[in-house]
Write a protein that holds these residues in place. Structure first.
Motif, PDB file in Angstrom:
ATOM      1  N   VAL A 222      40.258  45.194  35.037  1.00  0.00           N
ATOM      2  CA  VAL A 222      40.136  43.843  35.578  1.00  0.00           C
ATOM      3  C   VAL A 222      41.461  43.098  35.439  1.00  0.00           C
ATOM      4  O   VAL A 222      41.902  42.385  36.355  1.00  0.00           O
ATOM      5  CB  VAL A 222      39.003  43.080  34.863  1.00  0.00           C
ATOM      6  N   ALA A 223      42.136  43.260  34.309  1.00  0.00           N
ATOM      7  CA  ALA A 223      43.431  42.592  34.091  1.00  0.00           C
ATOM      8  C   ALA A 223      44.454  43.050  35.113  1.00  0.00           C
ATOM      9  O   ALA A 223      45.246  42.243  35.636  1.00  0.00           O
ATOM     10  CB  ALA A 223      43.936  42.878  32.673  1.00  0.00           C
ATOM     11  N   GLU A 224      44.450  44.370  35.432  1.00  0.00           N
ATOM     12  CA  GLU A 224      45.398  44.885  36.417  1.00  0.00           C
ATOM     13  C   GLU A 224      45.053  44.383  37.821  1.00  0.00           C
ATOM     14  O   GLU A 224      45.957  44.131  38.629  1.00  0.00           O
ATOM     15  CB  GLU A 224      45.400  46.413  36.375  1.00  0.00           C
TER      16      GLU A 224
ATOM     17  N   GLN B  99      47.321  42.304  40.685  1.00  0.00           N
ATOM     18  CA  GLN B  99      47.431  42.674  42.098  1.00  0.00           C
ATOM     19  C   GLN B  99      47.126  41.478  43.009  1.00  0.00           C
ATOM     20  O   GLN B  99      47.771  41.291  44.041  1.00  0.00           O
ATOM     21  CB  GLN B  99      46.470  43.830  42.421  1.00  0.00           C
ATOM     22  N   LEU B 100      46.137  40.650  42.609  1.00  0.00           N
ATOM     23  CA  LEU B 100      45.719  39.528  43.454  1.00  0.00           C
ATOM     24  C   LEU B 100      46.578  38.280  43.278  1.00  0.00           C
ATOM     25  O   LEU B 100      46.398  37.292  44.006  1.00  0.00           O
ATOM     26  CB  LEU B 100      44.249  39.178  43.157  1.00  0.00           C
ATOM     27  N   LYS B 101      47.491  38.328  42.329  1.00  0.00           N
ATOM     28  CA  LYS B 101      48.324  37.157  42.045  1.00  0.00           C
ATOM     29  C   LYS B 101      49.077  36.695  43.281  1.00  0.00           C
ATOM     30  O   LYS B 101      49.145  35.483  43.585  1.00  0.00           O
ATOM     31  CB  LYS B 101      49.302  37.517  40.925  1.00  0.00           C
ATOM     32  N   THR B 102      49.612  37.654  44.055  1.00  0.00           N
ATOM     33  CA  THR B 102      50.381  37.272  45.252  1.00  0.00           C
ATOM     34  C   THR B 102      49.462  36.930  46.421  1.00  0.00           C
ATOM     35  O   THR B 102      49.874  36.262  47.362  1.00  0.00           O
ATOM     36  CB  THR B 102      51.316  38.425  45.669  1.00  0.00           C
ATOM     37  N   VAL B 103      48.198  37.388  46.374  1.00  0.00           N
ATOM     38  CA  VAL B 103      47.266  37.128  47.470  1.00  0.00           C
ATOM     39  C   VAL B 103      46.743  35.701  47.418  1.00  0.00           C
ATOM     40  O   VAL B 103      46.683  35.007  48.434  1.00  0.00           O
ATOM     41  CB  VAL B 103      46.084  38.130  47.417  1.00  0.00           C
ATOM     42  N   VAL B 104      46.384  35.252  46.218  1.00  0.00           N
ATOM     43  CA  VAL B 104      45.766  33.921  46.096  1.00  0.00           C
ATOM     44  C   VAL B 104      46.734  32.880  45.532  1.00  0.00           C
ATOM     45  O   VAL B 104      46.366  31.703  45.401  1.00  0.00           O
ATOM     46  CB  VAL B 104      44.509  34.005  45.209  1.00  0.00           C
ATOM     47  N   GLN B 105      47.930  33.309  45.175  1.00  0.00           N
ATOM     48  CA  GLN B 105      48.947  32.387  44.656  1.00  0.00           C
ATOM     49  C   GLN B 105      48.447  31.637  43.428  1.00  0.00           C
ATOM     50  O   GLN B 105      48.602  30.421  43.293  1.00  0.00           O
ATOM     51  CB  GLN B 105      49.372  31.392  45.747  1.00  0.00           C
TER      52      GLN B 105
ATOM     53  N   PRO C 297      48.312  32.037  38.962  1.00  0.00           N
ATOM     54  CA  PRO C 297      48.682  32.841  37.801  1.00  0.00           C
ATOM     55  C   PRO C 297      47.447  33.555  37.243  1.00  0.00           C
ATOM     56  O   PRO C 297      46.327  33.059  37.363  1.00  0.00           O
ATOM     57  CB  PRO C 297      49.235  31.818  36.807  1.00  0.00           C
ATOM     58  N   THR C 298      47.663  34.701  36.674  1.00  0.00           N
ATOM     59  CA  THR C 298      46.525  35.502  36.196  1.00  0.00           C
ATOM     60  C   THR C 298      45.705  34.780  35.139  1.00  0.00           C
ATOM     61  O   THR C 298      44.482  34.953  35.072  1.00  0.00           O
ATOM     62  CB  THR C 298      47.029  36.836  35.608  1.00  0.00           C
ATOM     63  N   ASN C 299      46.343  33.941  34.322  1.00  0.00           N
ATOM     64  CA  ASN C 299      45.583  33.261  33.275  1.00  0.00           C
ATOM     65  C   ASN C 299      44.764  32.089  33.804  1.00  0.00           C
ATOM     66  O   ASN C 299      44.040  31.421  33.052  1.00  0.00           O
ATOM     67  CB  ASN C 299      46.501  32.794  32.149  1.00  0.00           C
ATOM     68  N   ASN C 300      44.884  31.848  35.128  1.00  0.00           N
ATOM     69  CA  ASN C 300      44.108  30.760  35.735  1.00  0.00           C
ATOM     70  C   ASN C 300      43.081  31.297  36.726  1.00  0.00           C
ATOM     71  O   ASN C 300      42.571  30.554  37.550  1.00  0.00           O
ATOM     72  CB  ASN C 300      45.058  29.771  36.438  1.00  0.00           C
ATOM     73  N   MET C 301      42.785  32.619  36.635  1.00  0.00           N
ATOM     74  CA  MET C 301      41.841  33.222  37.574  1.00  0.00           C
ATOM     75  C   MET C 301      40.513  33.553  36.884  1.00  0.00           C
ATOM     76  O   MET C 301      40.488  34.022  35.744  1.00  0.00           O
ATOM     77  CB  MET C 301      42.393  34.558  38.110  1.00  0.00           C
ATOM     78  N   ARG C 302      39.457  33.338  37.653  1.00  0.00           N
ATOM     79  CA  ARG C 302      38.151  33.883  37.293  1.00  0.00           C
ATOM     80  C   ARG C 302      37.689  34.719  38.484  1.00  0.00           C
ATOM     81  O   ARG C 302      37.692  34.241  39.619  1.00  0.00           O
ATOM     82  CB  ARG C 302      37.135  32.777  36.995  1.00  0.00           C
ATOM     83  N   LEU C 303      37.337  35.966  38.225  1.00  0.00           N
ATOM     84  CA  LEU C 303      36.954  36.885  39.303  1.00  0.00           C
ATOM     85  C   LEU C 303      35.455  37.159  39.258  1.00  0.00           C
ATOM     86  O   LEU C 303      34.868  37.348  38.181  1.00  0.00           O
ATOM     87  CB  LEU C 303      37.702  38.219  39.176  1.00  0.00           C
ATOM     88  N   TYR C 304      34.844  37.202  40.459  1.00  0.00           N
ATOM     89  CA  TYR C 304      33.428  37.522  40.590  1.00  0.00           C
ATOM     90  C   TYR C 304      33.277  38.648  41.602  1.00  0.00           C
ATOM     91  O   TYR C 304      33.902  38.628  42.671  1.00  0.00           O
ATOM     92  CB  TYR C 304      32.628  36.297  41.052  1.00  0.00           C
ATOM     93  N   TYR C 305      32.431  39.619  41.254  1.00  0.00           N
ATOM     94  CA  TYR C 305      32.162  40.738  42.162  1.00  0.00           C
ATOM     95  C   TYR C 305      30.831  40.483  42.855  1.00  0.00           C
ATOM     96  O   TYR C 305      29.810  40.201  42.216  1.00  0.00           O
ATOM     97  CB  TYR C 305      32.118  42.053  41.379  1.00  0.00           C
ATOM     98  N   ILE C 306      30.838  40.574  44.212  1.00  0.00           N
ATOM     99  CA  ILE C 306      29.627  40.361  45.003  1.00  0.00           C
ATOM    100  C   ILE C 306      29.299  41.665  45.728  1.00  0.00           C
ATOM    101  O   ILE C 306      30.046  42.117  46.593  1.00  0.00           O
ATOM    102  CB  ILE C 306      29.816  39.225  46.030  1.00  0.00           C
TER     103      ILE C 306
END
Length: 448
Positions: free
Chosen positions: A389-391, A395-401, A403-412
């Motif tokens: 998940v950390a990796e 990868q998504l850092k450049t997609v959503v602009q 920082p990784t420490n400000n992301m919450r990810l949900y799988y649908i």
């Protein structure tokens, strides 16, 4: 070690003579009774005669040996490597060994059948005799001497280099012989006996040099009641015999061991099916099977041997046999009609012509194409499922602009009605979530 401390010349001469006598005794060997007296003396083999330590020995058998103060013998005597070359006092042997049923005299210095017969003739209840690794190649045996061995049922002559003439003399004078061991005797041929031995059930003849089937054929002629034949490490090169003759030669053979033989044709295995009572086969280390996987080897062998219930020491279950026979049919689907073995046609009659099994890739998926949704934007992204998940956040850092420490990810999972599943464990691998093509990853910024 005894040493001479005397300074005089005469004392030294006495010392030399004493040591010379000891060396001579060691070269000549000891008597059977001397070996027994030493090994089973109260000091080396104590017996309990009241309170205290000791070994309790209760002789078994039709009759017990006389109990004397200095010896108390078990019914199984193990005297291997004791330097025995002669029998000794026959009266003492008879007095002490009346109850003995098994005798191990391997690795001694016995070279004379007359001396051995003096021992055996005074052990009236003897059923098992092991003479392995005594040098008996030059020992002459006459029928009268062999009659002393008449009660023996199991006879071990490994690494003795006894001749076939000696073996035949014994088999004619041993009406109760059931098991015979002739391993490591450097046999290259088998000499036929004048008369067959109708009682022998088991023959161990491993580690010899019997390469030709013509020699094995003679074994069947000599031992018609043979149940078990163990001839591993002979490098037998083929089984060239018609089914009718095999049926006649080995009508009672239930078990055969051909480990490390030179068999390299499937026809040799097919020939084993003509042995009418064959149930157990051991066939490891043969050239024929070297190019197959372990699973293929066992399946092809089981399918080829319909009556065998034990292969290489493992029981063949009904379910394993059916799987093996179906595998055998499918294995030969691409073979030409000329290449198909007889067994193939038998199994097609039983199961019909089977279609090839569908190939299913059971390897875990490595990638998935998912929709990454962030606010009002949606983007197709190919992600590696072996990453964490950390990796994925990196990868998504450049997609959503973000920082990784400000992301919450949900799988649908679009294939279910369940709601979003938060990917909250940074070290967890993505494949553990069973992510598939077309699923969604929702990215939400953390609340400040």
């Amino acid at each position: 070690m005894w040493t001479c401390e005397a300074k005089s010349q005469s004392s030294c001469i006495k010392c030399v003579l004493w040591e010379s006598a000891m060396d001579s005794s060691e070269i000549e060997g000891r008597t059977f009774m001397q070996a027994i007296s030493e090994k089973y003396s109260p000091e080396n083999f104590p017996c309990r005669r009241g309170p205290g330590l000791g070994v309790v020995v209760v002789p078994s058998g039709p009759q017990g040996s006389p109990m004397k103060d200095r010896l108390n013998l078990p019914s199984v005597l193990v005297l291997n490597g004791c330097g025995i070359s002669h029998a000794g006092d026959q009266g003492e042997i008879a007095a002490f060994c009346a109850h003995v049923v098994e005798l191990d005299l391997s690795h001694n210095k016995l070279q004379d059948w007359h001396e051995i017969s003096k021992i055996v003739s005074n052990v009236p209840n003897l059923e098992f005799l092991n003479l392995s690794s005594n040098q008996l190649s030059d020992a002459a045996l006459d029928p009268d001497c062999a009659k002393a061995f008449s009660s023996i049922r199991r006879f071990v002559l490994n690494n003795t280099q006894v001749s076939w003439d000696t073996v035949h003399t014994f088999t004619q004078e041993m009406p109760e012989l059931e098991e015979l061991f002739l391993c490591l005797n450097e046999y290259t041929t088998v000499t036929l006996a004048a008369m067959p031995c109708p009682t022998l059930r088991l023959l161990h003849i491993t580690d010899n040099n019997l390469h030709e089937w013509n020699e094995v054929r003679k074994i069947g002629s000599m031992f018609p009641a043979l149940d078990t034949l163990v001839m591993a490490n002979n490098n037998l090169n083929s089984i060239q015999e018609s089914g009718e003759i095999l049926h006649r030669l080995f009508p009672n053979l239930r078990s055969i061991n051909l480990h490390n033989s030179g068999l390299n044709r499937w026809e040799d295995i097919e020939n084993l099916t003509f042995l009418p009572k064959l149930e157990e086969v051991r066939l490891q280390g043969i050239p024929l099977l070297q190019t197959y996987t372990s699973t293929e080897r066992r399946s092809l062998m089981i399918a080829q041997l319909p009556s065998v219930t034990s292969l290489n020491g493992s029981v063949v279950t009904d379910g394993e046999r059916e799987d093996a026979e179906r595998f055998f049919i499918r294995y030969h689907l691409d073979h030409s009609e000329e290449e198909l073995p007889h067994r193939y046609h038998c199994l097609v009659t039983k199961y019909g012509k089977l279609a090839p099994l569908a190939e299913i890739d059971l390897r875990p998926r490595c990638h998935a194409k998912v929709e990454v949704r962030f606010e009002d934007k949606v983007e197709q992204v190919s992600i590696r499922l072996d990453q964490t998940v950390a990796e994925l956040k990196k990868q998504l850092k450049t997609v959503v602009q973000l920082p990784t420490n400000n992301m919450r990810l949900y799988y649908i999972d679009k294939g279910t009605a369940y709601g979003p599943d938060e990917l909250k464990y940074s070290a967890r691998a993505l494949h553990s979530y069973s992510i598939q093509d077309g699923d969604e990853i929702l990215v939400v910024p953390k609340s400040k």
